[in-house]
Design a protein around this motif. Structure first.
Motif, PDB file in Angstrom:
ATOM      1  N   LYS A  73       0.888  -1.220   0.127  1.00 24.93           N
ATOM      2  CA  LYS A  73       0.023  -0.027  -0.111  1.00 24.93           C
ATOM      3  C   LYS A  73       0.892   1.294  -0.011  1.00 24.93           C
ATOM      4  O   LYS A  73       2.202   1.401   0.690  1.00 24.93           O
ATOM      5  CB  LYS A  73      -1.043   0.092   1.202  1.00 24.93           C
ATOM      6  N   GLY A  74       0.613   2.093  -0.809  1.00 25.26           N
ATOM      7  CA  GLY A  74       1.329   3.417  -0.980  1.00 25.26           C
ATOM      8  C   GLY A  74       0.617   4.434  -1.931  1.00 25.26           C
ATOM      9  O   GLY A  74      -0.478   4.415  -1.968  1.00 25.26           O
ATOM     10  N   PHE A  75       1.533   5.342  -2.508  1.00 27.23           N
ATOM     11  CA  PHE A  75       1.023   6.330  -3.195  1.00 27.23           C
ATOM     12  C   PHE A  75       1.962   6.592  -4.398  1.00 27.23           C
ATOM     13  O   PHE A  75       3.272   6.129  -4.330  1.00 27.23           O
ATOM     14  CB  PHE A  75       0.828   7.725  -2.354  1.00 27.23           C
ATOM     15  N   LEU A  76       1.603   7.066  -5.441  1.00 27.66           N
ATOM     16  CA  LEU A  76       2.530   7.520  -6.578  1.00 27.66           C
ATOM     17  C   LEU A  76       2.760   8.749  -6.642  1.00 27.66           C
ATOM     18  O   LEU A  76       2.182   9.740  -6.271  1.00 27.66           O
ATOM     19  CB  LEU A  76       1.693   7.216  -8.046  1.00 27.66           C
ATOM     20  N   ALA A  77       4.091   9.114  -6.973  1.00 24.95           N
ATOM     21  CA  ALA A  77       4.439  10.493  -7.371  1.00 24.95           C
ATOM     22  C   ALA A  77       5.570  10.398  -8.453  1.00 24.95           C
ATOM     23  O   ALA A  77       6.098   9.265  -8.842  1.00 24.95           O
ATOM     24  CB  ALA A  77       5.160  11.003  -6.091  1.00 24.95           C
ATOM     25  N   GLN A  78       5.994  11.369  -8.870  1.00 21.95           N
ATOM     26  CA  GLN A  78       6.835  11.400 -10.002  1.00 21.95           C
ATOM     27  C   GLN A  78       8.415  11.257  -9.581  1.00 21.95           C
ATOM     28  O   GLN A  78       8.560  11.451  -8.065  1.00 21.95           O
ATOM     29  CB  GLN A  78       6.869  12.757 -10.806  1.00 21.95           C
ATOM     30  N   LYS A  79       9.064  10.636 -10.042  1.00 19.29           N
ATOM     31  CA  LYS A  79      10.351  10.033  -9.738  1.00 19.29           C
ATOM     32  C   LYS A  79      11.143  11.085  -9.139  1.00 19.29           C
ATOM     33  O   LYS A  79      11.791  11.099  -7.975  1.00 19.29           O
ATOM     34  CB  LYS A  79      11.037   9.166 -10.707  1.00 19.29           C
ATOM     35  N   GLY A  80      11.102  12.218  -9.844  1.00 18.53           N
ATOM     36  CA  GLY A  80      12.211  13.318  -9.488  1.00 18.53           C
ATOM     37  C   GLY A  80      11.809  14.684 -10.344  1.00 18.53           C
ATOM     38  O   GLY A  80      10.942  14.878 -11.059  1.00 18.53           O
ATOM     39  N   VAL A  81      12.317  15.758  -9.797  1.00 19.24           N
ATOM     40  CA  VAL A  81      12.194  17.208 -10.451  1.00 19.24           C
ATOM     41  C   VAL A  81      12.421  16.925 -12.117  1.00 19.24           C
ATOM     42  O   VAL A  81      11.681  17.443 -12.758  1.00 19.24           O
ATOM     43  CB  VAL A  81      13.141  18.063  -9.935  1.00 19.24           C
ATOM     44  N   TYR A  82      13.338  16.214 -12.393  1.00 17.64           N
ATOM     45  CA  TYR A  82      13.588  16.126 -13.919  1.00 17.64           C
ATOM     46  C   TYR A  82      13.146  14.646 -14.707  1.00 17.64           C
ATOM     47  O   TYR A  82      13.248  14.435 -15.685  1.00 17.64           O
ATOM     48  CB  TYR A  82      14.982  16.105 -14.253  1.00 17.64           C
ATOM     49  N   HIS A  83      12.478  13.943 -13.628  1.00 21.86           N
ATOM     50  CA  HIS A  83      11.729  12.542 -14.339  1.00 21.86           C
ATOM     51  C   HIS A  83      10.596  12.426 -13.885  1.00 21.86           C
ATOM     52  O   HIS A  83      10.173  12.350 -12.626  1.00 21.86           O
ATOM     53  CB  HIS A  83      12.584  11.491 -13.835  1.00 21.86           C
ATOM     54  N   SER A  84       9.529  12.575 -14.864  1.00 19.97           N
ATOM     55  CA  SER A  84       8.130  13.024 -14.652  1.00 19.97           C
ATOM     56  C   SER A  84       7.386  11.173 -14.445  1.00 19.97           C
ATOM     57  O   SER A  84       6.298  11.168 -14.039  1.00 19.97           O
ATOM     58  CB  SER A  84       7.358  13.366 -15.772  1.00 19.97           C
ATOM     59  N   ARG A  85       8.190  10.111 -14.661  1.00 22.98           N
ATOM     60  CA  ARG A  85       7.461   8.870 -14.585  1.00 22.98           C
ATOM     61  C   ARG A  85       7.179   8.470 -13.242  1.00 22.98           C
ATOM     62  O   ARG A  85       8.017   8.883 -12.248  1.00 22.98           O
ATOM     63  CB  ARG A  85       8.412   7.867 -15.168  1.00 22.98           C
ATOM     64  N   PRO A  86       6.112   7.679 -13.147  1.00 22.25           N
ATOM     65  CA  PRO A  86       5.717   7.556 -11.717  1.00 22.25           C
ATOM     66  C   PRO A  86       6.529   6.438 -11.033  1.00 22.25           C
ATOM     67  O   PRO A  86       7.311   5.705 -11.435  1.00 22.25           O
ATOM     68  CB  PRO A  86       4.483   6.972 -11.806  1.00 22.25           C
ATOM     69  N   ILE A  87       6.630   6.896  -9.590  1.00 22.63           N
ATOM     70  CA  ILE A  87       7.270   5.757  -8.660  1.00 22.63           C
ATOM     71  C   ILE A  87       6.359   5.569  -7.476  1.00 22.63           C
ATOM     72  O   ILE A  87       5.873   6.479  -6.826  1.00 22.63           O
ATOM     73  CB  ILE A  87       8.810   6.064  -8.285  1.00 22.63           C
ATOM     74  N   LEU A  88       6.146   4.234  -7.106  1.00 18.27           N
ATOM     75  CA  LEU A  88       5.598   3.870  -5.914  1.00 18.27           C
ATOM     76  C   LEU A  88       6.050   3.987  -4.668  1.00 18.27           C
ATOM     77  O   LEU A  88       7.402   3.461  -4.311  1.00 18.27           O
ATOM     78  CB  LEU A  88       5.123   2.450  -5.995  1.00 18.27           C
ATOM     79  N   HIS A  89       5.417   4.908  -3.843  1.00 15.66           N
ATOM     80  CA  HIS A  89       6.263   5.013  -2.192  1.00 15.66           C
ATOM     81  C   HIS A  89       5.497   4.004  -1.726  1.00 15.66           C
ATOM     82  O   HIS A  89       4.380   4.368  -1.482  1.00 15.66           O
ATOM     83  CB  HIS A  89       5.901   6.681  -2.014  1.00 15.66           C
ATOM     84  N   ILE A  90       6.454   3.132  -0.966  1.00 18.41           N
ATOM     85  CA  ILE A  90       5.662   2.088  -0.197  1.00 18.41           C
ATOM     86  C   ILE A  90       5.466   2.542   1.278  1.00 18.41           C
ATOM     87  O   ILE A  90       6.327   3.072   1.740  1.00 18.41           O
ATOM     88  CB  ILE A  90       6.691   0.968  -0.170  1.00 18.41           C
ATOM     89  N   GLN A  91       4.263   2.382   1.770  1.00 15.32           N
ATOM     90  CA  GLN A  91       3.797   2.889   3.037  1.00 15.32           C
ATOM     91  C   GLN A  91       3.740   1.683   4.256  1.00 15.32           C
ATOM     92  O   GLN A  91       3.927   1.886   5.193  1.00 15.32           O
ATOM     93  CB  GLN A  91       2.699   3.885   2.826  1.00 15.32           C
ATOM     94  N   GLN A  92       3.138   0.692   3.291  1.00 16.29           N
ATOM     95  CA  GLN A  92       3.004  -0.758   4.148  1.00 16.29           C
ATOM     96  C   GLN A  92       3.249  -1.689   3.186  1.00 16.29           C
ATOM     97  O   GLN A  92       2.847  -1.636   1.967  1.00 16.29           O
ATOM     98  CB  GLN A  92       1.375  -0.760   4.707  1.00 16.29           C
ATOM     99  N   ILE A  93       3.696  -2.872   3.818  1.00 16.92           N
ATOM    100  CA  ILE A  93       4.059  -4.040   3.162  1.00 16.92           C
ATOM    101  C   ILE A  93       3.885  -5.124   3.766  1.00 16.92           C
ATOM    102  O   ILE A  93       4.156  -5.180   5.185  1.00 16.92           O
ATOM    103  CB  ILE A  93       5.526  -3.914   2.544  1.00 16.92           C
ATOM    104  N   ARG A  94       3.563  -6.340   3.415  1.00 15.91           N
ATOM    105  CA  ARG A  94       3.312  -7.828   4.090  1.00 15.91           C
ATOM    106  C   ARG A  94       3.486  -8.609   2.783  1.00 15.91           C
ATOM    107  O   ARG A  94       3.109  -8.475   1.615  1.00 15.91           O
ATOM    108  CB  ARG A  94       2.087  -7.805   4.563  1.00 15.91           C
ATOM    109  N   GLU A  95       3.775  -9.952   3.576  1.00 16.72           N
ATOM    110  CA  GLU A  95       3.945 -11.141   2.515  1.00 16.72           C
ATOM    111  C   GLU A  95       2.460 -11.176   1.855  1.00 16.72           C
ATOM    112  O   GLU A  95       1.547 -11.380   2.800  1.00 16.72           O
ATOM    113  CB  GLU A  95       4.377 -12.027   3.414  1.00 16.72           C
ATOM    114  N   TYR A  96       2.316 -11.636   0.629  1.00 21.22           N
ATOM    115  CA  TYR A  96       1.193 -12.006  -0.012  1.00 21.22           C
ATOM    116  C   TYR A  96       1.046 -13.647   0.019  1.00 21.22           C
ATOM    117  O   TYR A  96       1.759 -14.301  -0.346  1.00 21.22           O
ATOM    118  CB  TYR A  96       1.049 -11.480  -1.420  1.00 21.22           C
ATOM    119  N   LYS A  97      -0.271 -13.952   0.753  1.00 19.78           N
ATOM    120  CA  LYS A  97      -0.285 -15.276   0.893  1.00 19.78           C
ATOM    121  C   LYS A  97      -1.426 -15.901  -0.080  1.00 19.78           C
ATOM    122  O   LYS A  97      -1.834 -17.040   0.026  1.00 19.78           O
ATOM    123  CB  LYS A  97      -0.543 -15.710   2.317  1.00 19.78           C
ATOM    124  N   GLY A  98      -1.853 -15.047  -0.917  1.00 20.61           N
ATOM    125  CA  GLY A  98      -2.889 -15.597  -2.143  1.00 20.61           C
ATOM    126  C   GLY A  98      -3.973 -16.214  -1.721  1.00 20.61           C
ATOM    127  O   GLY A  98      -4.817 -16.996  -2.092  1.00 20.61           O
TER     128      GLY A  98
END
Length: 98
Positions: A73-98
């Protein structure tokens, strides 16, 4: 405004833990996701590879390795001032057990 993302994905690769000039731990990685979705009443194979990063204690205490399936779980933001492609900022993580 709403900017929240929940994604189950496989960790494709992890960079080495690094620190910002201010001393903040940062861990950058690539995630792979593949799932069947319904679009216009048709099955659609959705595939995406996205760059993500964890900061602070989440990065410093990271315990997941490449190949692991995780739910993020997290949010998207641009990678940097000069790079507009998105990067996922992780706020929570857990193992996926499907």
């Amino acid at each position: 405004m709403l900017n929240q993302l929940s994604l189950c994905a496989q960790i494709k690769s992890l960079d080495d833990l690094r620190y910002t000039p201010a001393g903040l731990p940062v861990l950058t990685m690539w995630l792979l996701h593949e799932s069947w979705q319904i679009e216009l009443e048709q099955r659609y194979l959705a595939k995406v590879e996205i760059q993500a990063k964890a900061l602070g204690d989440l990065a410093k205490n990271w315990m997941y390795q490449p190949g692991a399936m995780v739910e993020i779980k997290g949010f998207l933001a641009q990678k940097g001032v000069y790079h507009s492609r998105p990067i996922l900022h992780i706020q929570q993580i857990r193992e996926y057990k499907g």
